[in-house]
Motif scaffolding. Structure first.
Motif, PDB file in Angstrom:
ATOM      1  N   ALA A  41       1.993  -6.783  15.554  1.00 33.03           N
ATOM      2  CA  ALA A  41       1.992  -7.064  14.023  1.00 33.03           C
ATOM      3  C   ALA A  41       0.699  -7.125  13.375  1.00 33.03           C
ATOM      4  O   ALA A  41      -0.355  -7.454  14.284  1.00 33.03           O
ATOM      5  CB  ALA A  41       2.799  -8.503  13.755  1.00 33.03           C
ATOM      6  N   LEU A  42       0.459  -6.466  12.445  1.00 32.66           N
ATOM      7  CA  LEU A  42      -0.503  -6.400  11.597  1.00 32.66           C
ATOM      8  C   LEU A  42      -0.551  -6.774  10.108  1.00 32.66           C
ATOM      9  O   LEU A  42       0.552  -6.439   9.715  1.00 32.66           O
ATOM     10  CB  LEU A  42      -1.379  -5.096  11.863  1.00 32.66           C
ATOM     11  CG  LEU A  42      -2.004  -4.698  13.165  1.00 32.66           C
ATOM     12  CD1 LEU A  42      -2.328  -3.295  13.222  1.00 32.66           C
ATOM     13  CD2 LEU A  42      -3.092  -5.582  13.439  1.00 32.66           C
ATOM     14  N   GLU A  43      -1.441  -7.318   9.394  1.00 30.13           N
ATOM     15  CA  GLU A  43      -1.493  -7.524   7.894  1.00 30.13           C
ATOM     16  C   GLU A  43      -2.525  -6.718   7.370  1.00 30.13           C
ATOM     17  O   GLU A  43      -3.495  -6.028   7.809  1.00 30.13           O
ATOM     18  CB  GLU A  43      -1.696  -8.996   7.890  1.00 30.13           C
ATOM     19  CG  GLU A  43      -0.735  -9.955   8.078  1.00 30.13           C
ATOM     20  CD  GLU A  43      -1.013 -11.320   7.755  1.00 30.13           C
ATOM     21  OE1 GLU A  43      -1.938 -11.573   6.972  1.00 30.13           O
ATOM     22  OE2 GLU A  43      -0.137 -12.048   8.247  1.00 30.13           O
ATOM     23  N   CYS A  44      -2.009  -6.274   6.075  1.00 29.04           N
ATOM     24  CA  CYS A  44      -2.952  -5.408   5.262  1.00 29.04           C
ATOM     25  C   CYS A  44      -2.632  -5.642   3.859  1.00 29.04           C
ATOM     26  O   CYS A  44      -1.918  -6.538   3.494  1.00 29.04           O
ATOM     27  CB  CYS A  44      -2.685  -3.984   5.785  1.00 29.04           C
ATOM     28  SG  CYS A  44      -0.836  -3.313   5.241  1.00 29.04           S
ATOM     29  N   VAL A  45      -3.417  -4.708   3.147  1.00 23.43           N
ATOM     30  CA  VAL A  45      -3.383  -5.046   1.417  1.00 23.43           C
ATOM     31  C   VAL A  45      -2.567  -3.544   1.068  1.00 23.43           C
ATOM     32  O   VAL A  45      -3.467  -2.652   1.405  1.00 23.43           O
ATOM     33  CB  VAL A  45      -4.382  -5.239   0.862  1.00 23.43           C
ATOM     34  CG1 VAL A  45      -4.264  -5.166  -0.667  1.00 23.43           C
ATOM     35  CG2 VAL A  45      -4.946  -6.749   1.311  1.00 23.43           C
ATOM     36  N   VAL A  46      -1.732  -3.627   0.196  1.00 26.71           N
ATOM     37  CA  VAL A  46      -1.226  -2.145  -0.310  1.00 26.71           C
ATOM     38  C   VAL A  46      -1.929  -2.016  -1.745  1.00 26.71           C
ATOM     39  O   VAL A  46      -1.844  -2.741  -2.489  1.00 26.71           O
ATOM     40  CB  VAL A  46       0.307  -2.157  -0.509  1.00 26.71           C
ATOM     41  CG1 VAL A  46       0.798  -0.890  -1.187  1.00 26.71           C
ATOM     42  CG2 VAL A  46       1.009  -2.645   0.879  1.00 26.71           C
ATOM     43  N   ARG A  47      -2.429  -0.933  -1.709  1.00 27.06           N
ATOM     44  CA  ARG A  47      -3.253  -0.551  -2.996  1.00 27.06           C
ATOM     45  C   ARG A  47      -2.736   0.405  -3.834  1.00 27.06           C
ATOM     46  O   ARG A  47      -2.771   0.432  -4.978  1.00 27.06           O
ATOM     47  CB  ARG A  47      -4.824   0.128  -2.626  1.00 27.06           C
ATOM     48  CG  ARG A  47      -5.721  -0.691  -1.857  1.00 27.06           C
ATOM     49  CD  ARG A  47      -5.822  -2.068  -2.666  1.00 27.06           C
ATOM     50  NE  ARG A  47      -6.431  -1.835  -3.988  1.00 27.06           N
ATOM     51  CZ  ARG A  47      -7.655  -2.029  -4.413  1.00 27.06           C
ATOM     52  NH1 ARG A  47      -8.526  -2.076  -3.584  1.00 27.06           N
ATOM     53  NH2 ARG A  47      -7.666  -1.586  -5.716  1.00 27.06           N
ATOM     54  N   ASN A  48      -1.759   1.406  -3.458  1.00 25.85           N
ATOM     55  CA  ASN A  48      -0.934   1.975  -4.343  1.00 25.85           C
ATOM     56  C   ASN A  48       0.311   2.222  -3.526  1.00 25.85           C
ATOM     57  O   ASN A  48       0.486   2.421  -2.295  1.00 25.85           O
ATOM     58  CB  ASN A  48      -1.604   3.177  -4.756  1.00 25.85           C
ATOM     59  CG  ASN A  48      -1.820   4.520  -3.747  1.00 25.85           C
ATOM     60  OD1 ASN A  48      -1.030   4.785  -3.244  1.00 25.85           O
ATOM     61  ND2 ASN A  48      -3.129   4.703  -3.975  1.00 25.85           N
ATOM     62  N   GLU A  49       1.561   2.454  -3.976  1.00 23.68           N
ATOM     63  CA  GLU A  49       2.841   2.725  -3.609  1.00 23.68           C
ATOM     64  C   GLU A  49       3.568   3.707  -4.311  1.00 23.68           C
ATOM     65  O   GLU A  49       3.278   3.729  -5.636  1.00 23.68           O
ATOM     66  CB  GLU A  49       3.606   1.471  -3.251  1.00 23.68           C
ATOM     67  CG  GLU A  49       3.922   0.882  -4.413  1.00 23.68           C
ATOM     68  CD  GLU A  49       4.711  -0.427  -3.802  1.00 23.68           C
ATOM     69  OE1 GLU A  49       5.224  -0.541  -3.127  1.00 23.68           O
ATOM     70  OE2 GLU A  49       4.797  -1.359  -4.881  1.00 23.68           O
ATOM     71  N   SER A  50       4.731   4.520  -3.785  1.00 26.76           N
ATOM     72  CA  SER A  50       5.546   4.999  -4.575  1.00 26.76           C
ATOM     73  C   SER A  50       6.969   5.072  -3.730  1.00 26.76           C
ATOM     74  O   SER A  50       6.772   4.284  -2.654  1.00 26.76           O
ATOM     75  CB  SER A  50       5.207   6.591  -4.636  1.00 26.76           C
ATOM     76  OG  SER A  50       5.316   7.199  -3.511  1.00 26.76           O
ATOM     77  N   GLY A  51       7.969   5.623  -4.004  1.00 25.48           N
ATOM     78  CA  GLY A  51       9.242   5.517  -3.482  1.00 25.48           C
ATOM     79  C   GLY A  51       9.099   6.232  -1.992  1.00 25.48           C
ATOM     80  O   GLY A  51       9.911   5.978  -0.960  1.00 25.48           O
ATOM     81  N   THR A  52       8.150   7.060  -1.853  1.00 21.67           N
ATOM     82  CA  THR A  52       7.661   7.850  -0.423  1.00 21.67           C
ATOM     83  C   THR A  52       6.626   7.818   0.350  1.00 21.67           C
ATOM     84  O   THR A  52       6.657   8.099   1.422  1.00 21.67           O
ATOM     85  CB  THR A  52       7.530   9.502  -1.222  1.00 21.67           C
ATOM     86  OG1 THR A  52       6.632   9.565  -1.828  1.00 21.67           O
ATOM     87  CG2 THR A  52       8.975   9.868  -1.734  1.00 21.67           C
ATOM     88  N   GLY A  53       5.786   6.693  -0.287  1.00 15.13           N
ATOM     89  CA  GLY A  53       4.452   6.328   0.669  1.00 15.13           C
ATOM     90  C   GLY A  53       3.513   5.290   0.001  1.00 15.13           C
ATOM     91  O   GLY A  53       3.961   4.868  -1.031  1.00 15.13           O
ATOM     92  N   ALA A  54       2.688   4.895   0.505  1.00 16.37           N
ATOM     93  CA  ALA A  54       1.838   4.044   0.231  1.00 16.37           C
ATOM     94  C   ALA A  54       0.459   4.230   0.897  1.00 16.37           C
ATOM     95  O   ALA A  54       0.172   4.819   1.787  1.00 16.37           O
ATOM     96  CB  ALA A  54       2.338   2.652   0.911  1.00 16.37           C
ATOM     97  N   LEU A  55      -0.636   3.549   0.264  1.00 22.61           N
ATOM     98  CA  LEU A  55      -1.885   3.522   0.852  1.00 22.61           C
ATOM     99  C   LEU A  55      -2.092   2.090   1.103  1.00 22.61           C
ATOM    100  O   LEU A  55      -2.034   1.377   0.540  1.00 22.61           O
ATOM    101  CB  LEU A  55      -3.067   3.810  -0.284  1.00 22.61           C
ATOM    102  CG  LEU A  55      -4.607   3.576   0.074  1.00 22.61           C
ATOM    103  CD1 LEU A  55      -4.935   4.641   1.211  1.00 22.61           C
ATOM    104  CD2 LEU A  55      -5.331   3.835  -0.981  1.00 22.61           C
TER     105      LEU A  55
END
Length: 98
Positions: A41-55
């Motif tokens: 497991a790893l933790e991260c921060v999501v900076r942008n997202e849509s229904g199909t993907g994320a950064l």
């Protein structure tokens, strides 16, 4: 939040059209990715997202596998994801069908 603009700037400074099929929303959410049948497991921060993907933003992306389950805080549950590109701290992912 604001939608990401339709144009991007390349490393050479040239402006090019956005290549994503779906525009993404800017967000700032915590997330956890799990892999290796839940043993990793790893933790991260999501900076942008849509229904199909994320950064995703990490301190270091070296340990991020090509496929994993991503659980975004406040989301409906883990979603299978595939790495589409990476830098030393950023990972772009595509959500796979469950």
């Amino acid at each position: 939040m604001d939608a990401i603009i339709r144009k991007s700037i390349g490393l050479d400074g040239e402006v090019f059209a956005e290549r994503r099929a779906v525009s993404r929303r800017r967000v700032l959410k915590g997330a956890r990715l799990s892999f290796n049948k839940g043993y990793g497991a790893l933790e991260c921060v999501v900076r942008n997202e849509s229904g199909t993907g994320a950064l995703l933003v990490f301190g270091e992306t070296l340990g991020v596998p090509a496929y994993f389950d991503l659980a975004i805080n406040g989301g409906k549950g883990p979603r299978p994801a595939q790495v589409r590109w990476r830098t030393s701290t950023l990972v772009g992912v595509k959500f796979l069908q469950p």
